[in-house]
Every structure is written in C-alpha cells, then in structure tokens.
Design a protein around this motif. Structure first.
Motif, short mmCIF file in Angstrom:
data_model
loop_
_atom_site.label_atom_id
_atom_site.label_comp_id
_atom_site.label_asym_id
_atom_site.label_seq_id
_atom_site.Cartn_x
_atom_site.Cartn_y
_atom_site.Cartn_z
N GLY A 89 0.80 -1.23 0.00
CA GLY A 89 0.00 0.00 0.00
C GLY A 89 0.83 1.28 0.00
N TYR B 201 1.61 -2.38 20.35
CA TYR B 201 0.26 -2.93 20.21
C TYR B 201 0.36 -4.45 20.13
N HIS C 82 9.33 3.17 8.54
CA HIS C 82 8.44 2.92 9.69
C HIS C 82 8.92 3.61 10.97
N TYR D 29 -6.23 10.27 9.45
CA TYR D 29 -5.75 9.76 8.16
C TYR D 29 -4.83 8.58 8.40
N ALA E 292 -5.77 4.32 8.83
CA ALA E 292 -6.34 3.44 9.87
C ALA E 292 -5.27 2.41 10.23
N ALA F 293 -2.55 0.11 12.49
CA ALA F 293 -2.59 -0.67 13.72
C ALA F 293 -2.15 0.22 14.88
N LYS F 294 -1.15 1.06 14.61
CA LYS F 294 -0.63 1.97 15.64
C LYS F 294 -1.73 2.84 16.25
N TYR G 137 -9.78 8.31 7.30
CA TYR G 137 -9.65 8.00 5.88
C TYR G 137 -8.45 7.10 5.68
N ASP G 138 -8.62 6.14 4.74
CA ASP G 138 -7.56 5.15 4.51
C ASP G 138 -7.72 4.58 3.10
N THR G 139 -6.60 4.15 2.52
CA THR G 139 -6.63 3.64 1.14
C THR G 139 -6.92 2.13 1.05
N THR G 140 -7.01 1.42 2.18
CA THR G 140 -7.16 -0.04 2.13
C THR G 140 -8.63 -0.44 1.97
N LYS H 297 -10.63 -2.17 4.78
CA LYS H 297 -10.97 -1.45 6.01
C LYS H 297 -12.19 -0.53 5.81
N ALA I 39 -0.88 7.69 10.18
CA ALA I 39 0.18 6.98 9.44
C ALA I 39 1.40 7.90 9.32
N ASN J 259 4.37 7.43 9.79
CA ASN J 259 5.54 6.80 9.16
C ASN J 259 5.54 6.96 7.64
N GLU K 104 5.12 10.78 1.91
CA GLU K 104 4.31 10.23 0.81
C GLU K 104 2.87 10.74 0.87
N ILE K 105 2.30 10.76 2.08
CA ILE K 105 0.89 11.15 2.22
C ILE K 105 0.71 12.65 2.02
P1 TYD Z 1 1.26 1.37 8.40
O1 TYD Z 1 1.53 2.61 9.13
O2 TYD Z 1 2.26 1.01 7.36
O3 TYD Z 1 1.23 0.19 9.40
P2 TYD Z 1 0.54 -0.26 10.73
O4 TYD Z 1 -0.86 -0.61 10.39
O5 TYD Z 1 1.40 -1.44 10.96
O6 TYD Z 1 0.65 0.76 11.81
O7 TYD Z 1 -0.19 1.41 7.76
C1 TYD Z 1 -0.46 2.37 6.85
C2 TYD Z 1 -1.95 2.58 6.76
O8 TYD Z 1 -2.15 3.85 6.15
C3 TYD Z 1 -2.63 1.54 5.89
O9 TYD Z 1 -3.90 1.23 6.43
C4 TYD Z 1 -2.78 2.26 4.55
C5 TYD Z 1 -2.86 3.71 4.94
N1 TYD Z 1 -2.30 4.63 3.95
C6 TYD Z 1 -3.14 5.59 3.38
O10 TYD Z 1 -4.32 5.67 3.71
N2 TYD Z 1 -2.62 6.44 2.44
C7 TYD Z 1 -1.31 6.37 2.05
O11 TYD Z 1 -0.87 7.15 1.19
C8 TYD Z 1 -0.46 5.38 2.66
C9 TYD Z 1 0.99 5.28 2.29
C10 TYD Z 1 -1.00 4.54 3.60
#
Ligand code: TYD
Ligand code: SAH
Length: 403
Positions: free
Chosen positions: A71, A211, A243, A312, A314, A316-317, A336-339, A342, A372, A374, A378-379
């Motif tokens: 992702g 976590y 990360h 922004y 979702a 695990a952290k 909001y999340d790209t997955t 979820k 997110a 980490n 990118e975001i």
């Molecule tokens: P991540 O922080 O890599 O891991 P963890 O769940 O282990 O804490 O998870 C990134 C989440 O952020 C994942 O659900 C996808 C989302 N995401 C976005 O919504 N937009 C983005 O541009 C990126 C890079 C991730």
C-alpha cells in the motif's frame, strides 16, 4: 516471565484494556470484540523489551488480515531494493534459495520472482498470501516455526537467505523460530530481519508502535543476547529510516561470518543512552501521558471551536493512540484510509468509521490527524490539495504539532 530467558520482566507501562489492532469490525458487530491487557516491560536479565500478555496468533493472523504491505510506494521501493541487494550479495551460488517469513502480499518476493530465483514465502494470513500467489509468487499459507521449517528443508533443501520484515517482532515463540532457522538455513547462509528499533521508539516517543502484534521491541543488545542463547551470532546491524526507524539484523552460524564493528558500536551507544536503565523507561511513560494529554486537549478545543477533525491512516498503531487516549467519534469523526478491506468498517475499540481516502479532499475537513506518520512525506505529497485548500495536519510524535 521473560519469553526468551525466563527471568523477571519489570513492567514499565500499562496501556490498559486494548482491542486487536488490525481487526476492523463491521459497524453492527462491535459487541464481540476481543480485548487484552496491553502492558510492556523489560527483562531484568537479557533486557528484551516485551509485552506482558500474549494474544493467540490465530486471532491476529488469519484470512481476513487487512494489512497490505504494497500500500505504500516508499515500502515497495524499500523492499525492491532489499531484494536486489540479496540477489547481488547473497543469492550468487548455483540455484540459490530464499525463504521469506511473513511475505504478506509479495512486496519483497516479487523482485526475486522477476529474477527467476527459487523462493518461498511463509505467510499464515490467507488473504494476503493469495494475492501474492496470484502474481506467480510461491507461498505456503502457514506459520513459520520449527515444524514448518523442517518440512520446507525436507522438500526444498537448505535456504541461503531467510528474511523477515516487520514479522519477527510479532512472534513470541522466538525459540521455535531459531530452531526452525537452524533446521532450514544453509551452513553459510544468513538470517536477516528488520523491525522497529527500541532506540528510535524511545527517542521519538512513538508509543503507538506498542500494540498486540508488536510483541517485542528489539534493541541490538537484546537481539544479540537472544541470538547467542539460540546458538547464533549477530554479525551485522544496519539502521533503516522506514516505519519511524528500524534496525536490520544479520544473523549467522557462529564463526561463519566476521562480526562488523557496527554491532559493538550500537551496543555501546545503547548503553550510553541509558537503554538498560529503568529511569529511561519511566521517562518514556511520562512522555506518553503528556502527549495523550496534549492531543486530547487540542481535539477538545478544536471541537469547541466547531472545527471538523478527521484521522488519516487506519493504522494498527492508531488503535493504541485512540484507545489509550480515549479518542472516539466525538473527537475524530472519521478515519480516511486507502485499504479497501478497512472501508465501511470501524476502528478497533474506538469505533470511529473508516472511509476511502478520497473523502479527505472531497469533504475538506479543517484538520486531519496523521495516524500513518511513518508515511508522512508520501501522504502529504499525495494529499497536497487538502493542505492547499487550508486543511492542516496534526501529528503527535515526538510531540503534538499542527502543520
Ligand atoms: P502502516 O503505518 O504502514 O502500518 P501499521 O498498520 O502497521 O501501523 O499502515 C499504513 C496505513 O495507512 C494503511 O492502512 C494504509 C494507509 N495509507 C493511506 O491511507 N494512504 C497512504 O498514502 C499510505 C501510504 C497509507
Ligand atoms: N513483511 C511485510 C509484512 C509485515 S506484517 C512487511 O514488512 O510489510 C507481518 C506479517 O507476518 C503478516 O502478514 C502476518 O500474517 C505474518 N506472520 C505473523 N506470524 C507469522 C509467523 N509465525 N510466520 C510467518 N508469518 C507470520
């Protein structure tokens, strides 16, 4: 009792009752969530930082595991580079073989497949394993442990490289992992793994790295002790910026590889930084409480001013942040999340709704908490329109800031 050496573990922080960080319930199915006590401590003997309560592995890693490694563009690049390095430096023998523990959706093995090199992913979460299989990557849907490692050795022969990213720290039963590595690894092979680094977690106050899945928070000192205990040498360490700061550990059979100066240098640095002293961990705990206090105060103030605040990522952290700080839909209306897996679900424990990331610019809230963090660069680049239209980002590590 320490999961590695059996000595006493001194608890230094208790986050209380927490849900599974990667289980996003359907909005009408929030009554049967699983909770456990998230507390963390350090072993008084081998200094391994670890959780005090273990969540059964099948509750976390199953067909519905929603985390997709591919992702993030930065992580795709990172793992393509990792694979290229293995191809160049380690997989040079005749018909080499690489095994990845926790291969997820194939983010690393894809490059190995392209090179036509013999490989196997070991991935218990069926959904992500299937995604990689559909791309022609060879995967077995199972947990890596002594027994499965022996089976692989019998069927495929010894592995020149065993690799794992963000997976070994998820596995409490490290003894079985090392026995499996012993059974599977070629005599001159390497076991390489990378995981969030305790030194960075303490320095940046990234308490949300703690976590259910992150059972261990590794330091060079504690990994060396564990490697020795299980009959291996820690021969090299390398810091990584992904990360929020990780270390890549290279482990080999004793005497097969020279130990680089980086290992002793990092252990000395850890000693100087007080990473073995209880006061360091007490200070960390005080920082966590301060950050949560500041964050909730800010959110309440924005709410009182009638501002719209969203989350922004979702991640695990974010389960730890929202549940420990007590942040629910009253303070953060949506995440909001790209997955896709979820979307339409709610955040674990806090039950904040999760929606597709396009909602950020479509609804243009006043503030977005960057869970997110980490993937900040990118975001922020991807969502530049949000900031250009006056939206502001809130970050909370190393402290609460608006940008
Ligand atoms: P991540 O922080 O890599 O891991 P963890 O769940 O282990 O804490 O998870 C990134 C989440 O952020 C994942 O659900 C996808 C989302 N995401 C976005 O919504 N937009 C983005 O541009 C990126 C890079 C991730
Ligand atoms: N390596 C990827 C995935 C990390 S998420 C990355 O760095 O992005 C952790 C992965 O480890 C999950 O896909 C989970 O299903 C897997 N996992 C958990 N326990 C495992 C075990 N015992 N053996 C192999 N994989 C495991």
């Amino acid at each position: 009792m320490c999961r590695i050496c059996g000595s006493t573990v001194g608890e230094f922080f208790d986050f209380g009752r927490q849900p599974l960080s990667d289980t996003f319930p359907e909005p009408d199915r929030v009554d049967d969530e699983f909770f456990f006590r998230l507390a963390v401590g350090i072993c008084e003997s081998c200094a391994m930082v670890q959780l005090l309560e273990e969540v059964p592995r099948d509750r976390m890693f199953h067909d519905g595991y929603p985390y997709h490694s591919s992702g993030s563009a930065r992580m795709r690049e990172h793992f393509a580079g990792t694979a290229r390095r293995f191809l160049r430096e380690e997989l040079t023998a005749d018909d080499p073989f690489i095994v990845e523990i926790g291969s997820n959706d194939g983010v690393m093995l894809r490059t190995i497949r392209d090179a036509g090199v013999r490989h196997l992913g070991v991935e218990p979460s069926g959904g992500v394993a299937d995604l990689s299989r559909a791309e022609g990557i060879r995967v077995v849907t199972t947990f890596f442990e002594e027994e499965s490692a022996r089976r692989i050795r019998a069927e495929d022969g010894p592995a020149d490289v065993i690799f794992a990213a963000n997976t070994i720290c998820h596995i409490p039963y490290l003894d079985s992992i090392f026995r499996g590595v012993d059974a599977l690894l070629a005599p001159g092979g390497v076991f390489v793994f990378e995981d969030p680094y305790l030194g960075d977690i303490l320095e940046l106050n990234t308490f949300d790295q703690i976590y259910d899945e992150h059972f261990y928070l590794f330091s060079v000192n504690s990994v060396r002790a564990a490697a020795r205990r299980f009959g291996f040498d820690l021969v090299d360490v390398q810091r990584l910026s992904v990360h929020g700061g990780e270390v890549r550990y290279t482990i080999a059979r004793p005497g097969t590889r020279p130990v680089t100066a980086a290992v002793e240098a990092m252990i000395a640095e850890e000693r100087e930084r007080g990473m073995l002293e209880h006061t360091t961990f007490e200070q960390f705990g005080a920082n966590v409480k301060r950050i949560c206090g500041d964050l909730v105060e800010l959110l309440r103030r924005l709410r009182a001013e009638g501002k719209r605040v969203v989350g922004y990522g979702a991640t695990a952290k974010s389960a730890t942040v929202t549940n420990y700080c007590g942040i629910g839909p009253d303070l953060v209306e949506v995440v909001y999340d790209t997955t896709p897996a979820k979307h339409g679900r709610v955040m674990p424990g806090s039950h904040i709704p999760v929606r597709p990331a396009s909602g950020l610019t479509e609804t243009q809230p006043d503030y977005a908490i960057l869970f997110a963090w980490n993937h900040e660069e990118e975001i922020k680049q991807k969502e530049k329109a949000f900031h250009d239209a006056g939206g502001r980002w809130i970050t909370y590590v190393p402290d609460v800031r608006i940008s």
